[in-house]
Write an enzyme that holds these catalytic residues in place. Sequence first.
Site, PDB file in Angstrom:
ATOM      1  CE  LYS A 191       0.651 -54.687 -19.618  1.00  0.00           C
ATOM      2  NZ  LYS A 191       1.141 -54.765 -18.308  1.00  0.00           N
ATOM      3  CE  LYS A 233       6.908 -50.027 -16.648  1.00  0.00           C
ATOM      4  NZ  LYS A 233       6.688 -51.428 -16.561  1.00  0.00           N
TER       5      LYS A 233
END
Length: 292
Positions: free
Chosen positions: A166, A234
């Site tokens: 991811k 993030k």
Amino acid sequence: MRVAFLGLGIMGRSMAVNLVKAGHEVSAWNRTPGKQVEGARSAATPAEAAREAEVVWMCVSDTKAVEQVLFGPDGVEPSLNQGMVIVDSSTISPSATRQFAERVRTRGVDYVDAPVTGSKIGAENATLIFIVGGDEAVIERLRPLFDAMGKQVFRMGETSKGQAAKLVMNLQIALIYEGFAEALTLATKLGVEAGTLLPLIQASMIRSGVVDYKAPFVLKRDFSPNFPLRLMHKDIHLALDAAREARVKLPGLETVEEVYDLASEEGYQDLDYAATLTLLEKWAGVEVKAGS
Ligand code: NA7
């Protein structure tokens, strides 16, 4: 199946709704009270939500949030039972994922990392793509739940490999979008309108899913959050941390991180990450327009 769903944000809420629609028995929890899922039981704490569950599914902001939901006060840990499966659809650190998985494994609990791609629209339409790490047989048991929320499951290897994959997906999205935004900014400054440039981009080898998805929003100057800038920021940090741990240098991403740092200082955190364009525009003294 009996599922505890923890985290009813932009992604989590729609995912829980789709589990209910598919006939699963859902107990839902969110840190801030008031977010509810019709047809699901509302739980007061993660521990309460997890008590009778076969599967605990999380979708919260970051690594710290996952740690708190699992092991913090009122966390899931005391409700863990042999045979239970924990699934994490948040995007978090791969190395922390391995630690969390080891900790619950001592209680006979399996851990599957299953971050998603497909954004808010994918969550709403149950067309998410799950990027999964974990035991193959356990993932197979989860198939009805994946089917209720998404369209495809890609297994990347054992636990934590889903998170690793991811991060490298979002690394590419961030870089591709920044390339697009820089191209639009320079084109505008040089007198080529975005609406004129786009058909050329689409007809050429530069065409990409990222551009196809983002271009209509950019041309409408709609920077409302499909994927908030703070979450992409993030993920950029997570990818750079993972790269440092693995002693890999990522100069392109380091530069994009600086753009995100400045965008955050400008207060763009809750806009879509496409809003980094507005920073480039400001520096260049132009505004990208669709054109006549
Ligand atoms: P959102 O819409 O920002 O939702 C984040 C959710 O995480 C929301 O339910 C938050 O609860 C919850 N959260 C945040 N911090 C905590 C802590 N410390 N403890 C418990 N719960 C927490 O994000 P998305 O739904 O778009 O994305 C979720 C994940 O998927 C993220 O990792 C993305 O990168 C991918 P709140 O309502 O604020 O109390």
